[in-house]
Motif scaffolding. Sequence first.
Motif, mmCIF file in Angstrom:
data_model
loop_
_atom_site.group_PDB
_atom_site.id
_atom_site.type_symbol
_atom_site.label_atom_id
_atom_site.label_comp_id
_atom_site.label_asym_id
_atom_site.label_seq_id
_atom_site.Cartn_x
_atom_site.Cartn_y
_atom_site.Cartn_z
ATOM 1 N N LEU A 236 0.816 -1.208 0.000
ATOM 2 C CA LEU A 236 0.000 0.000 0.000
ATOM 3 C C LEU A 236 0.851 1.261 0.000
ATOM 4 C CD1 LEU A 236 -2.730 -0.968 2.636
ATOM 5 C CD2 LEU A 236 -2.932 -1.012 0.139
ATOM 6 N N GLY A 237 0.267 2.315 -0.539
ATOM 7 C CA GLY A 237 0.830 3.653 -0.466
ATOM 8 C C GLY A 237 -0.245 4.636 -0.039
ATOM 9 N N HIS A 238 0.148 5.780 0.406
ATOM 10 C CA HIS A 238 -0.625 6.961 0.771
ATOM 11 C C HIS A 238 -0.307 7.432 2.186
ATOM 12 C CE1 HIS A 238 -3.425 10.195 0.950
ATOM 13 N NE2 HIS A 238 -4.125 9.636 1.892
ATOM 14 N N GLN A 243 3.032 0.932 8.608
ATOM 15 C CA GLN A 243 2.103 0.233 9.500
ATOM 16 C C GLN A 243 1.406 -0.899 8.758
ATOM 17 O OE1 GLN A 243 -1.523 2.940 10.195
ATOM 18 N NE2 GLN A 243 -0.081 4.307 9.132
ATOM 19 N N ALA A 244 1.024 -1.916 9.547
ATOM 20 C CA ALA A 244 0.139 -2.961 9.054
ATOM 21 C C ALA A 244 -1.294 -2.476 9.214
ATOM 22 C CB ALA A 244 0.364 -4.258 9.808
ATOM 23 N N VAL A 245 -2.220 -3.079 8.496
ATOM 24 C CA VAL A 245 -3.608 -2.615 8.475
ATOM 25 C C VAL A 245 -4.531 -3.711 8.977
ATOM 26 C CG1 VAL A 245 -5.494 -1.791 7.010
ATOM 27 C CG2 VAL A 245 -3.149 -1.056 6.556
ATOM 28 N N GLY A 246 -5.432 -3.343 9.880
ATOM 29 C CA GLY A 246 -6.483 -4.249 10.319
ATOM 30 C C GLY A 246 -5.987 -5.514 10.971
ATOM 31 N N GLY A 247 -4.816 -5.459 11.594
ATOM 32 C CA GLY A 247 -4.281 -6.648 12.244
ATOM 33 C C GLY A 247 -3.723 -7.679 11.283
ATOM 34 N N VAL A 251 -0.903 -6.980 4.931
ATOM 35 C CA VAL A 251 -1.465 -5.782 4.307
ATOM 36 C C VAL A 251 -0.760 -4.595 4.950
ATOM 37 C CG1 VAL A 251 -3.557 -4.463 3.816
ATOM 38 C CG2 VAL A 251 -3.666 -6.966 4.007
ATOM 39 N N ARG A 252 0.065 -3.886 4.184
ATOM 40 C CA ARG A 252 1.018 -2.996 4.840
ATOM 41 C C ARG A 252 1.301 -1.732 4.027
ATOM 42 N NH1 ARG A 252 4.404 -3.297 8.933
ATOM 43 N NH2 ARG A 252 3.643 -5.388 9.452
ATOM 44 N N TYR A 253 1.363 -0.600 4.746
ATOM 45 C CA TYR A 253 1.939 0.629 4.202
ATOM 46 C C TYR A 253 3.451 0.589 4.463
ATOM 47 C CZ TYR A 253 -2.711 2.842 3.907
ATOM 48 O OH TYR A 253 -4.011 3.155 3.598
#
Length: 418
Positions: A236-238, A243-247, A251-253
């Motif tokens: 991911l970007g933005h 950070q990881a997302v939703g545990g 899925v990671r920025y």
Amino acid sequence: MRSFRLLHTADWHLGQTLHGIPRDAEHQHFLDWLIDRIGEHRVDALVIAGDIFDGQNPPIPALVLFYRFVARVKALHPGLDIVVVAGNHDSASRLEAPSPLMTEMGVRVVGTLPVSQTGGFDPSPLIVPLRDADGKVAARCVAMPYLRPSDLPPSDPRTVEEETVDPLIEGVRRRYSQAWTAGRERCGREEALILTGHCYMRGGALSEVSERKILGGNLHALPVDIFPEEAAYVALGHLHRAQAVGGRETVRYSGSPIPLALDEEPYPHQVVLAEFAAGRLVGQQPLRVPRHVAIHRVDAASPEEALARLRRLQLDDSLPRDAWPFLEVTVTLPEPRPALRDEVEALLAGRPVRLLKLAVRLTGSGQTLADDAPPVDLASLEPEEVFRRLYRRSHDGAPDADLLAAFHELLTSVQETM
């Protein structure tokens, strides 16, 4: 046979300025460092998940930085697969313009959603094969760029219940579902399914100054379940904070490689090295990006404290000018200090530091005259009382004698001209 290694990065924002200071030197140091890490870790593929540039019309030096990086890294590592997707800051068409040349170099650039001959969404051009050191396809990357509302399918009134399902979010979900389904169908038995996205995910930690929520306004945070559990990794970007997302650790920025605002100084900036074997993520490692330019933030309870801390500031006189630290000074002001900026600048004169921001924190009540309870008739107040109340809005106590004398001198001059 060794595993397949992917380097995930995003949000370079080439061409950015910080309070008028260009960041080209910092970006150049990052790109040099990135090329070294690609060689050190024997990286097979590089994914840049959007916001390569800071604006739709990037300045020439920013374009030079990007294309010189691509040319250098491909010359050093010809087998490296590179996937670049557009972010909300990028001009999708400008990013895609040199695609024929970039594709020949082994660089896939995706700015917009591909369209079939019948005018519908065609996900097949988004599916990019990624090869390992032996030249064997080890992964399929679904290179999804930033989605604008115009990229989304019309909502289906039969499936979207009013006030319970957001049609924009459901449109994104459908586009991603179409794309990752096409990617999954092309994945071999031991090939990893890797997705990209440039979006704001629900629960993500933002930098308050330099980031904003995207996708049709400030209310559309995407749920993590738009990405299938079977995806080996989602790049991911933005968001600029890694950070990881939703545990879900897959899925990671990656976060931005340099602080893009002064409030981003406290947390580390990095890229992510992800390792895959037999189609699955078997390890990931953050690679912290060293800072070419330090950021100093001084938050003081009074001007005297601020000036004292600035005198004690440890600075390196041997640094080149483009590496001089950035400085933000925040001062609590219980009373007016009109010459504060001059005092700060005089103290810093000749020292290897760049003052980017001087902010004041006022200590008054913050109330306007209209906030009084009971309401006051302004016509019944003497000018001095209005002045005193305005002073208390921003500062503690009452104005001193010299300030009152200056006010009365000004008032007299105004009244004499009426």
